[in-house]
Design an enzyme around this catalytic site. Structure first.
Site, PDB file in Angstrom:
ATOM      1  N   LYS A 172       0.831  -1.205   0.000  1.00 57.19           N
ATOM      2  CA  LYS A 172       0.000   0.000   0.000  1.00 57.19           C
ATOM      3  C   LYS A 172       0.871   1.262   0.000  1.00 57.19           C
ATOM      4  CE  LYS A 172      -3.819   2.479   0.492  1.00 57.19           C
ATOM      5  NZ  LYS A 172      -3.455   3.757   1.092  1.00 57.19           N
TER       6      LYS A 172
ATOM      7  N   GLU B 263       0.714   6.803  -6.641  1.00 59.11           N
ATOM      8  CA  GLU B 263      -0.397   7.767  -6.687  1.00 59.11           C
ATOM      9  C   GLU B 263       0.134   9.199  -6.746  1.00 59.11           C
ATOM     10  OE1 GLU B 263      -2.946   9.168  -3.039  1.00 59.11           O
ATOM     11  OE2 GLU B 263      -3.683   7.223  -3.716  1.00 59.11           O
TER      12      GLU B 263
END
Length: 327
Positions: free
Chosen positions: A191, A198
């Protein structure tokens, strides 16, 4: 299954609602009594304290922690550990640093408590869309919790299956939107890199739209100036373009509401995962030029704001409800 959920903020509350909607029982606790009361009105079992939650959970008890990373998570996990019984399971669904997960798992194992880290992506849209989850922990515990993860995940949906994935060899859970990434820490590590990527994707959109906007500026030769409609560009790129994405969808929504993005300050925060990703790249001696530049651009945005920075703020608000409004 019955699960205790600690932290009923933007994501925690909706995780609870998605679980309850699909038949799970949720015992809910938050320091904000009103948040507990609100979720209880939706069907949760309210708890006034961690002791009260312990009394209302089954055996083994499942505790899902959904509070900010760092000290709030650390103190909450330690408080639960002091009350948990042998065989209980503590899940950290926030954005903890993966090395903290490795340490916690070892410490809790000495007390007979199982620990699972869940990197959770989906933001404020998770109730409707489901959550993409990257899970770390031992196989038996992760398998035991599978009904919870399958409920929270988006499911197969209408996404075209990837050619070349071989039945029986590839993990079928990945197509449903969740994976067992590896031992404790692996979930949050995956993550973490997800969030680093991102940053890079968002920065690329921000810079691109900044260039489009700047084409009408006085520094451009008069006969080469274009007054480009950014709202329409965002919309057309959503349809058939190779750079279409959910982040672009959120950008298009923000621009449709206000083409100048005056509601956003352009002072872009970071939650830590971007820096941790760069730290990991340095440890592994892996070049990460784009991700590093994207992180530094966020630091710079807090001193000097551009239109692109406002678009970054708009995207962060769109997927996570992060508020970066002008002061």
């Amino acid at each position: 299954m019955k699960i205790g959920l600690i932290g009923l903020g933007r994501m925690g509350g909706n995780i609870a609602r998605r679980l309850m909607k699909n038949g799970h029982e949720v015992v809910a606790y938050d320091r904000d009594a009103e948040a507990v009361k609100k979720l209880a009105a939706d069907g949760a079992i309210g708890a006034e304290s961690l002791d009260d939650m312990r009394a209302k959970l089954d055996t083994p008890a499942i505790w899902w922690v959904m509070v900010p990373a760092g000290e709030p998570t650390e103190s909450t996990v330690q408080a639960i550990a002091a009350k948990a019984n042998d065989g209980d399971i503590i899940i950290d669904g926030g954005n903890s640093f993966y090395k903290d997960d490795v340490r916690r798992a070892k410490e809790l194992a000495e007390k007979g408590i199982r620990y699972v880290d869940v990197g959770t992506s989906g933001g404020v849209w998770g109730l409707e869309r489901g959550y993409c989850m990257m899970i770390g922990g031992d196989k038996d515990t992760v398998d035991y919790l599978d009904p919870i993860f399958e409920t929270l995940a988006p499911g197969m949906g209408d996404i075209v299956r990837t050619p070349g994935r071989i039945e029986g060899q590839a993990d079928p859970r990945a197509e449903k939107g969740y994976i067992h990434a590896g031992p404790s820490g692996a979930g949050h590590f995956v993550k973490m890199v997800h969030n680093g990527i991102e940053y890079g994707l968002m920065q690329a959109y921000a810079e691109g739209f900044d260039i489009l906007k700047g084409k009408s500026g006085e520094h451009v030769a008069e006969d080469q100036r274009f007054d480009i409609n950014l709202t329409d560009v965002a919309e057309v790129w959503r349809r058939g373009s190779v750079i279409s994405s959910w982040l672009l969808d959120l950008s298009a929504i923000a621009l449709a509401k206000d083409g100048k993005l005056d509601a956003f300050s352009g002072s872009v925060a970071d939650s830590g995962e971007g820096q941790w990703t760069i730290d990991a790249a340095m440890e592994e001696k892996v070049p990460a030029n784009v991700l590093t530049a994207a992180l530094y651009a966020r630091y710079r945005s807090r001193v000097d704001h551009t239109f692109g920075d406002k678009l970054l703020s708009a995207m962060r608000y769109g997927f996570g409800g992060h508020v970066e409004m002008p002061q």
